[in-house]
Write an enzyme that holds these catalytic residues in place. Structure first.
Site: not given
Ligand code: AMP
Length: 285
Positions: A36-37, A40-41, A43, A182, A193
Site C-alpha cells: 500500500m506504499g 519502508h525497509e 517492504h 523487519v 502507520r
Molecule cells: P502494506 O503496505 O502495509 O500493505 O504491506 C505490504 C507488504 O509488506 C505486506 O506483505 C506486509 O506484511 C509487508 N510488511 C509491512 N511491514 C513489514 C515489516 N516490518 N516487516 C516485514 N514485512 C512487512
C-alpha cells in the site's frame, strides 16, 4: 529485464496484463510484492528477496479501499508516490504497478473472496470485512500480474495465513513466500502507520515488541500455560502505558485457533492503539 533496464511504471490494468503476458511468453518468471506504499525497509526487504527469486520483479502500490472499514484511515493513509518510485528504482523493481481504485473496483463491482474461518479472529474481529477486502484485492492483483511467486511479510501474520489458505483453496498457481518481520533498532516493527506516532508515542510503542519478547522468553524457559504467558506480556504493556490493547492472544500458527497450552509453531499476536495508530505485531513461538 535486468537491473540496468529502466523501471517500467504501469497504471492501467490492461497494460499490466499485457506486460505480464509478454514476459511469460518470453519464458520469464515473475516475482510480485503487493504493497500500500509509503515504502519502508520492511517492504524493501520483500522486494530484494523477490529479485532473487525470479527473472522479473513486479511491485504494486495500491491503497485498497475495500480493506478499510468506515471511520478507518483510508483517506489519511500516507501516500508518497514520488518517494515510492524512487525507492523502487533503487532496489531494482522492474515493473512498478500503480492501479487506480476506479479501475480495480469499477461501477457494478460485486464479487468478493471470503476465507471464512481464518478471517474471524484477531484483526478480523475488530476490523469486520478487512480480510475480505485483502483476499479480494490480492486475488485480483494475482490475476492481473500472474506471478510465479508472491512475497508477504509475517508482520501481517493473519493476512499471510489468509492468503496461503486462499491460494490452496482456489488452486492458484503461485508460490507464497512469508518473510520475517523487519524492525527498528528499538524492536518496533516497521509500518507505514508508524508515521502517525509522535516521538513520545514511538517510545511507548517499543513496549509491543518487548511484550512479545517477554512471552517468548517465558515460553523458551518452559512455561506452556497460555494464560500465564499472556499475563506476562500484558504486564509489559500496562507497565509502560503502551496504549489500549485491542487483543493479545496465542494461537495456532496455521489455523489461528486459540490454544490453552502453547506449543512450538504457535504465534503470540497483538494489536495496540497508540495515539491514533493501531499497531500490530507478533512473534512465533
Ligand atoms: P502494506 O503496505 O502495509 O500493505 O504491506 C505490504 C507488504 O509488506 C505486506 O506483505 C506486509 O506484511 C509487508 N510488511 C509491512 N511491514 C513489514 C515489516 N516490518 N516487516 C516485514 N514485512 C512487512
Amino acid at each position: 529485464m535486468t537491473e540496468s533496464t529502466r523501471m517500467v511504471v504501469v497504471k492501467g490494468v490492461d497494460e499490466m496484463k499485457a506486460v505480464s503476458r509478454a514476459l511469460r511468453k518470453d519464458g520469464k518468471t515473475i516475482a510480485f510484492v503487493p504493497t500500500m506504499g509509503a515504502l519502508h525497509e520492511g517492504h524493501l526487504t520483500l522486494m530484494a528477496e523477490g529479485k532473487k527469486r525470479a527473472d522479473v520483479l513486479v511491485a504494486s502500490v495500491f491503497v485498497n479501499p475495500a480493506q478499510f472499514g468506515p471511520g478507518e484511515d483510508y483517506k489519511k493513509y500516507t501516500r508518497d508516490t514520488e518517494g515510492d518510485l524512487d525507492k523502487m528504482r533503487r532496489i531494482g523493481v522492474d515493473v512498478a504497478f500503480f492501479p487506480e481504485p476506479g479501475e480495480i473496483y469499477p461501477p457494478g463491482f460485486q464479487t468478493y473472496v471470503e476465507v471464512t474461518e481464518l478471517e474471524k479472529p484477531l484483526c478480523g474481529a475488530s476490523r469486520p470485512g478487512h480480510f475480505r477486502g485483502v483476499a479480494t484485492v490480492v486475488l485480483k492483483l494475482f490475476n492481473i500480474v500472474r506471478p510465479d511467486a508472491a512475497l508477504f511479510g509475517k508482520k501481517d501474520y493473519q493476512q499471510l495465513q489468509v492468503i496461503k489458505r486462499m491460494v490452496r483453496d482456489l488452486d492458484l498457481d503461485v508460490e507464497i513466500v512469508g518473510m520475517p518481520v523487519v524492525r527498528e533498532a528499538s524492536g518496533l516493527a516497521m509500518s507505514s502507520r508508524n508515521a502517525y506516532l509522535s516521538e513520545e508515542q514511538r517510545t511507548r510503542a517499543g513496549a509491543l515488541s518487548r511484550a512479545l519478547g517477554e512471552i517468548k522468553r517465558k515460553f523458551d524457559g518452559g512455561e506452556r500455560n497460555a494464560a500465564a504467558l499472556l499475563e506476562s506480556g500484558r504486564r509489559v504493556l500496562t507497565d509502560s502505558s503502551a496504549g489500549d490493547i485491542d487483543y493479545l492472544e496465542i494461537r495456532n500458527g496455521d489455523t489461528l485457533e486459540e490454544v490453552k497450552l502453547a506449543s512450538p509453531g504457535d504465534v503470540a499476536a497483538l494489536a495496540v492503539k497508540v495515539g491514533r495508530a493501531r499497531l500490530i505485531d507478533n512473534i512465533e513461538l
